[in-house]
Design a protein around this motif. Structure first.
Motif, PDB file in Angstrom:
ATOM      1  N   ASN A 216       0.763  -1.363   0.053  1.00 25.85           N
ATOM      2  CA  ASN A 216      -0.156  -0.123  -0.346  1.00 25.85           C
ATOM      3  C   ASN A 216       0.873   1.225   0.278  1.00 25.85           C
ATOM      4  OD1 ASN A 216      -2.676  -1.292   0.462  1.00 25.85           O
ATOM      5  ND2 ASN A 216      -2.122  -1.712   2.435  1.00 25.85           N
ATOM      6  N   ASN A 217       1.920   1.282  -0.167  1.00 26.00           N
ATOM      7  CA  ASN A 217       3.198   2.417   0.347  1.00 26.00           C
ATOM      8  C   ASN A 217       2.949   2.937  -1.286  1.00 26.00           C
ATOM      9  OD1 ASN A 217       4.035   2.017   2.451  1.00 26.00           O
ATOM     10  ND2 ASN A 217       5.378   1.156   1.730  1.00 26.00           N
ATOM     11  N   GLU A 218       3.098   3.931  -1.246  1.00 26.17           N
ATOM     12  CA  GLU A 218       3.708   4.823  -2.851  1.00 26.17           C
ATOM     13  C   GLU A 218       4.935   5.302  -3.047  1.00 26.17           C
ATOM     14  OE1 GLU A 218       0.906   8.477  -2.412  1.00 26.17           O
ATOM     15  OE2 GLU A 218      -0.555   7.415  -2.889  1.00 26.17           O
TER      16      GLU A 218
ATOM     17  N   SER B  93       6.411   6.353   0.982  1.00 21.28           N
ATOM     18  CA  SER B  93       5.648   7.324   1.389  1.00 21.28           C
ATOM     19  C   SER B  93       4.646   6.093   1.982  1.00 21.28           C
ATOM     20  CB  SER B  93       4.952   8.178   0.448  1.00 21.28           C
ATOM     21  OG  SER B  93       3.802   8.741   1.877  1.00 21.28           O
ATOM     22  N   ASP B  94       4.672   5.988   3.670  1.00 20.01           N
ATOM     23  CA  ASP B  94       3.845   4.956   4.153  1.00 20.01           C
ATOM     24  C   ASP B  94       2.762   6.237   5.287  1.00 20.01           C
ATOM     25  OD1 ASP B  94       2.769   2.784   6.208  1.00 20.01           O
ATOM     26  OD2 ASP B  94       4.492   1.838   6.330  1.00 20.01           O
ATOM     27  N   LYS B  95       1.862   5.424   4.375  1.00 23.27           N
ATOM     28  CA  LYS B  95       0.633   7.050   5.331  1.00 23.27           C
ATOM     29  C   LYS B  95       0.447   7.061   7.174  1.00 23.27           C
ATOM     30  CE  LYS B  95      -3.116   5.381   3.897  1.00 23.27           C
ATOM     31  NZ  LYS B  95      -4.545   4.932   3.218  1.00 23.27           N
ATOM     32  N   ASN B  96       1.101   5.216   7.283  1.00 29.33           N
ATOM     33  CA  ASN B  96       0.810   4.793   8.413  1.00 29.33           C
ATOM     34  C   ASN B  96       2.245   4.846   9.243  1.00 29.33           C
ATOM     35  OD1 ASN B  96      -2.179   4.092   8.591  1.00 29.33           O
ATOM     36  ND2 ASN B  96      -1.409   2.769   6.322  1.00 29.33           N
TER      37      ASN B  96
ATOM     38  N   TYR C 252      12.195   7.522   3.942  1.00 28.08           N
ATOM     39  CA  TYR C 252      10.956   6.528   3.806  1.00 28.08           C
ATOM     40  C   TYR C 252      10.564   7.380   4.970  1.00 28.08           C
ATOM     41  CZ  TYR C 252       8.035   2.287   4.998  1.00 28.08           C
ATOM     42  OH  TYR C 252       7.046   1.143   4.934  1.00 28.08           O
ATOM     43  N   GLY C 253       8.790   7.687   4.750  1.00 31.00           N
ATOM     44  CA  GLY C 253       8.657   8.734   5.810  1.00 31.00           C
ATOM     45  C   GLY C 253       6.474   8.484   5.742  1.00 31.00           C
TER      46      GLY C 253
ATOM     47  N   GLU D  83       6.745  16.094  -0.462  1.00 33.22           N
ATOM     48  CA  GLU D  83       6.655  16.647   0.689  1.00 33.22           C
ATOM     49  C   GLU D  83       8.158  15.588   0.799  1.00 33.22           C
ATOM     50  OE1 GLU D  83       6.092  16.922   5.202  1.00 33.22           O
ATOM     51  OE2 GLU D  83       4.874  16.366   4.603  1.00 33.22           O
ATOM     52  N   LEU D  84       8.208  14.691   0.217  1.00 29.66           N
ATOM     53  CA  LEU D  84       8.831  13.884   0.791  1.00 29.66           C
ATOM     54  C   LEU D  84      10.185  14.277  -0.374  1.00 29.66           C
ATOM     55  CD1 LEU D  84       8.832   9.988   1.376  1.00 29.66           C
ATOM     56  CD2 LEU D  84       9.219  12.134   2.992  1.00 29.66           C
TER      57      LEU D  84
END
Length: 947
Positions: free
Chosen positions: A42-44, A60-63, A237-238, A244-245
């Motif tokens: 599910n990451n982007e 981007s891992d929203k969790n 990774y965040g 934003e990254l």
């Protein structure tokens, strides 16, 4: 910070025309790319290339509650000049010690540590990798500091001279380790024209700093001539959105200079082919025995889509019935075998087969060599099959389809490294790609696995060396002799050859990959406690058709004495041995298992795709119930156990001091000497009798968790009852405890044969309450970075220096650990006392804002999000073990940390650290009680209680 084993890396460079075009089109970055990812991911992701040539993968891992970054530089020990061996490793150390924007040498570490993070780096042959993780909200500030290390390091003259000692300490700490010594033998016997031949770690000699040969100018020159943005690959990774990254990366890492360098090409062969075949014999310090075969082959980096080396290695390293390993193990010759690419520089590679030998195997290693080539012949003649390929391809596809995420720091490290090896489009899928059947590529590799193209390495404790050479820095004895090709081609022992056969189709390939209906349960529920406690939790939160089953056979028989402890270990070894060949296919098909002894008995753990998990569990239970124990296997297991116990005396000093503390304080544990005495005298008849005793009285508990139903869990429980517990009486088996130390500090001096001094100071909490545990966790968080900075960076006492929570069975404690090549135990202790006295002022000046920040860091670590089903299973199992049926220990501990006051923290520091109430100091050398005297004193103490 350490030297790593060789890693595959090949830098992609931007040619001058493309670079000019890039700068013309954009002053920031090229168009972003989105790599192909697992359907379960599910990451982007976004791949970007900055104007300076630095390539980056953003995740981007929203969790995510932690963020991480890793920078991989296509420079390593293979780039060291001959006159400055170890300088790439030394440079890795120096980049942490101050930059133009952040000049304080400990500032980076303190910032990372204070915000719940960790950091490190390693130097490999062609790569150096730097990495950190941190609370997600502080990613930007951490990247400020991280990027500056590559853009504007200071290389402060005083620190350059001082950090030489740290590198030397790292070298010294591992000088008596067989892994590092054997590695030095492999270097000594490699091609002198290949950079691998050189010393990679560095020490005070190779990094000398004199008026005639100043180190700092050489260091700066090496940095300028080797580090360049176009040789760097970054992973960030965040939870932040990709835009934003990307802004974070562009605004910070564009400051790194692009010197338009090319990664060094290592065109020479790793081994001198004219000198093959040959055999190298090396002497080990510990009781270890191995036979390794290394075959030079062409680089396989371009073949990552077809993986011919993986196809061949899968057959060579198979452990199923009739495999090379199975035949060797059944005949008492080997304990383990692995096969795969050893080193791949992008120009040349090796395919290695490594065999751990029994004493009998060592005696017969010259007979094993022809058997290896017989098996290679069988693979060459019968092993190339479309059906085999399709099975491997299917398993790879399933694993990629249902891939679970690792923690952010390991994901970042993996991705930054892979970005050096693979095109951006394939970076996420490359390790699992097996796009087509490639028989010609398989045959090309097998054509290199011949008796005239091999270097064999024998490692043994006391080999008969007539006129040994010594490696330059590790003084490891070795000899080399030519091998006779005809001998290697000679027919191996007929009975053994007749046992060899290729693996059958894998019966464990999962077929039903559907998810069970129903919501994920918040925690396990107790289905039954009639004799056996049965816990069940349906869990489909990661959308993977996997499950975990734990079964603990708690039994009083396992904890009676050192002898029963030894018998339990020997029994577990027999069970594992009996299962290995049959169950190896299950491992290949994504079903993992382990059977291991613990303080209360034996645990069986099975995890992976739930489709055929019950089949594997059933077979394991049958072995637990009625293990087949042969006299041959008993003899091998007994000798292995004796060897491992004897080898503990040759561990690093701090490993020995820490182990003493654990075995002295934990109930139902015994000293190495007690276990060694028992291991030497137990008999086969005793073990056969013990298997019945073990099951006579039990306190069993079962956990079934994951993509399964309640009916499935109850069915597993029925299997356990029917197969294992039919004749058992049920009795409670209480948890072990930690013994309470007396008020006065105990000093124990261990007799350890090692040039370094080991020092471990253990300071124990008053009780096992959440409040006391919280105070110790918070204190460790605040003290660890300054302790490292003072004793490691400023005082240069050694490479191994840390302060850490030393909690055992919920008994809180602090551990202060130092291993020094120069200081005595009394000098180390004096330094620790001086540090703690000075830290008293630091703690007194701690303001509320800083305290809250440190609490937040500890709480984030305690409550870190689970990312894989197995992590949750393990946590549930720990809660069951400690009888925490609310499954909320993490939350209670986090709440207790939140409630700690500064006054409570100061009182704990004064009591535990300054005054050393309830302290045990284990050292090597100097004055103190002997191990037996200290153990006798501690054995008289009561257990630590809850309040």
């Amino acid at each position: 910070m350490h030297i790593g084993t060789p890693m595959n890396a090949r830098a992609l460079t931007v040619n001058a025309f493309a670079l000019l075009l890039l700068l013309f089109v954009s002053s920031f970055a090229t168009a972003a790319q989105t790599p192909s990812k697992s359907p379960n991911d599910n990451n982007e992701y976004r791949f970007i290339e900055l104007a300076n040539g630095l390539r980056a993968i953003l995740v981007s891992d929203k969790n995510a509650d932690k963020a991480a970054a890793s920078m991989n530089v296509a420079v390593g020990s293979g780039d060291d000049p001959k006159e400055r061996e170890g300088i790439s490793h030394f440079l890795e150390h120096m980049l942490f010690l101050g930059t133009e924007q952040y000049p304080e040498p400990g500032e980076y570490q303190q910032f990372i540590n204070s915000h719940g993070g960790s950091h490190n780096a390693f130097t490999a042959f062609q790569n150096t990798n730097y990495f950190f993780d941190i609370q997600a909200d502080y990613l930007g500030s951490a990247l400020d500091r991280f990027a500056q290390q590559f853009a504007a390091p200071l290389f402060t003259a005083e620190l350059v001279d001082r950090e030489r000692n740290a590198v030397h300490s790292e070298f010294s700490a591992k000088q008596k380790e067989d892994g590092r010594r054997f590695y030095s033998v492999k270097k000594a016997t490699s091609n002198p024209e290949h950079a691998f031949h050189q010393f990679a770690v560095g020490n005070l000699t190779t990094l000398k700093n004199t008026e005639d040969s100043p180190l700092r100018p050489d260091l700066i020159e090496f940095w300028k001539s080797h580090y360049s943005a176009n040789l760097m690959t970054l992973a960030v990774y965040g939870p932040q959105p990709l835009d934003e990254l990307e802004t974070m990366v562009q605004s910070r890492f564009d400051a790194i200079e692009n010197r338009n360098l090319e990664a060094r090409a290592h065109t020479a062969s790793l081994l001198e082919t004219d000198s093959l075949p040959a055999k190298v014999t090396a002497q080990a310090i510990k009781d270890v025995r191995s036979l390794s075969l290394s075959f030079p082959i062409p680089s396989q980096q371009e073949n990552y889509r077809t993986k011919p080396a993986s196809y061949v290695a899968n057959l060579l390293g198979h452990e199923g019935p009739g495999s090379l390993f199975d035949v060797l193990k059944k005949n008492g010759l080997a304990d383990s075998l692995s096969a795969g690419i050893g080193m791949d520089t992008g120009e040349n590679a090796t395919l290695d087969i490594s065999i751990a030998l029994t004493p009998e195997g060592l005696r017969k290693h010259e007979e094993i060599l022809p058997l290896v080539f017989q098996y290679i012949d069988i693979i060459r003649e019968q092993g190339i099959s479309q059906q085999r390929f399709e099975e491997m391809q299917r398993l790879a596809q399933i694993d990629f389809r249902f891939r679970e995420q690792g923690d952010p720091i390991h994901e970042a490290m993996r991705l930054s490294s892979q970005l050096q090896d693979y095109p951006a489009d394939d970076i996420l899928s490359a390790p699992w790609l097996m796009e087509r059947y490639a028989p010609d590529q398989y045959r090309a590799i097998l054509a290199k696995l011949t008796p005239d193209n091999v270097m064999a390495y024998v490692l043994a404790p006391q080999p008969e060396l007539k006129n040994p050479n010594l490696t330059q820095w590790y003084e490891a004895p070795w000899e080399i002799e030519p091998l006779d090709t005809e001998t290697l081609l000679a027919k191996a022992s007929d009975p053994l050859v007749k046992e060899l056969r290729l693996p059958l189709p894998n019966p464990f390939v999962p077929e039903n990959l559907a998810m069970v209906p129903g919501k994920t349960m918040n925690q396990p529920e107790l289905l039954s406690n009639n004799g056996m406690a049965i816990w069940f939790a349906r869990d489909t939160r990661f959308n993977t058709p996997k499950a975990s089953v734990f079964f603990s056979l708690r039994t009083p028989a396992a904890r009676v004495s050192a002898r029963s402890h030894v018998l339990t270990q020997l029994l577990v070894d027999s069970i594992n041995t009996n299962l290995n060949a049959w169950a190896y296919s299950a491992r290949l098909a994504g079903l993992d298992y382990s059977i291991y002894p613990h303080l209360r008995g034996i645990t069986v753990r099975v995890g992976g795709y739930n489709d055929k998990l019950h089949t594997l569990m059933n077979r394991i239970l049958m072995q637990v119930s009625a293990p087949e124990i042969t006299r041959q296997r008993f003899g091998i297991s007994q000798q292995n156990l004796i060897d491992s116990l004897q080898n503990k005396a040759k561990d690093r000093p701090v490993e020995q001091t820490s182990e003493f503390i654990q075995t002295a304080l934990l109930e139902d544990t015994w000293s190495t000497e007690e276990k060694l005495e028992a291991a030497r005298s137990v008999t086969l008849d005793e073990l056969l009798s013990f298997t019945e005793t073990l099951l006579s009285e039990v306190d069993p508990v079962l956990l079934a968790h994951g993509n399964i139903t309640q009916a499935y869990a109850l069915n597993i429980a029925k299997q356990v009852n029917a197969i294992v517990l039919g004749k058992s009486d049920f009795v409670p088996v209480e948890r072990s405890h930690v013994r309470k130390l007396p008020a006065e500090e105990i000093l124990v001096s261990l007799n350890v044969k090692h040039p370094d001094t080991g020092y471990t100071l253990y300071t124990q909490g008053k009780n096992t309450s959440f409040e006391e545990r919280a105070r110790f966790r918070l204190l460790a968080q605040i003290i660890s970075s300054p302790f490292y900075e003072e004793l490691r960076t400023t005082r240069q006492l050694g490479y191994i220096v840390y302060a850490t929570p030393f909690e055992m069975l919920e008994t809180p404690a602090l551990g202060f650990v130092v291993q020094s090549p120069t200081a005595s135990q009394s000098e180390i202790d004096q330094a620790v006392r001086e540090f703690t006295k000075g830290f008293e002022k630091t703690l007194s000046n701690l303001d509320e804002k800083r305290l809250e920040g440190e609490k937040e860091a500890v709480i984030s670590s305690i409550l870190e999000r689970d990312r894989q089903l197995g992590e949750i299973s393990g946590r549930y199992w720990s809660e069951i073990d400690r009888d925490s049926e609310g499954f909320d220990s993490r939350e209670k501990l986090a709440q207790a940390v939140k409630s700690v006051s500064l006054e409570e923290l100061k009182a704990t520091f004064t009591d535990a650290v300054l005054n050393r109430d309830r302290a045990l100091r284990a050292v090597t050398g100097g004055e103190g009680l002997s191990a037996s005297e200290a153990r006798d004193l501690i054995l008289q103490q009561p257990p630590v209680t809850a309040k």
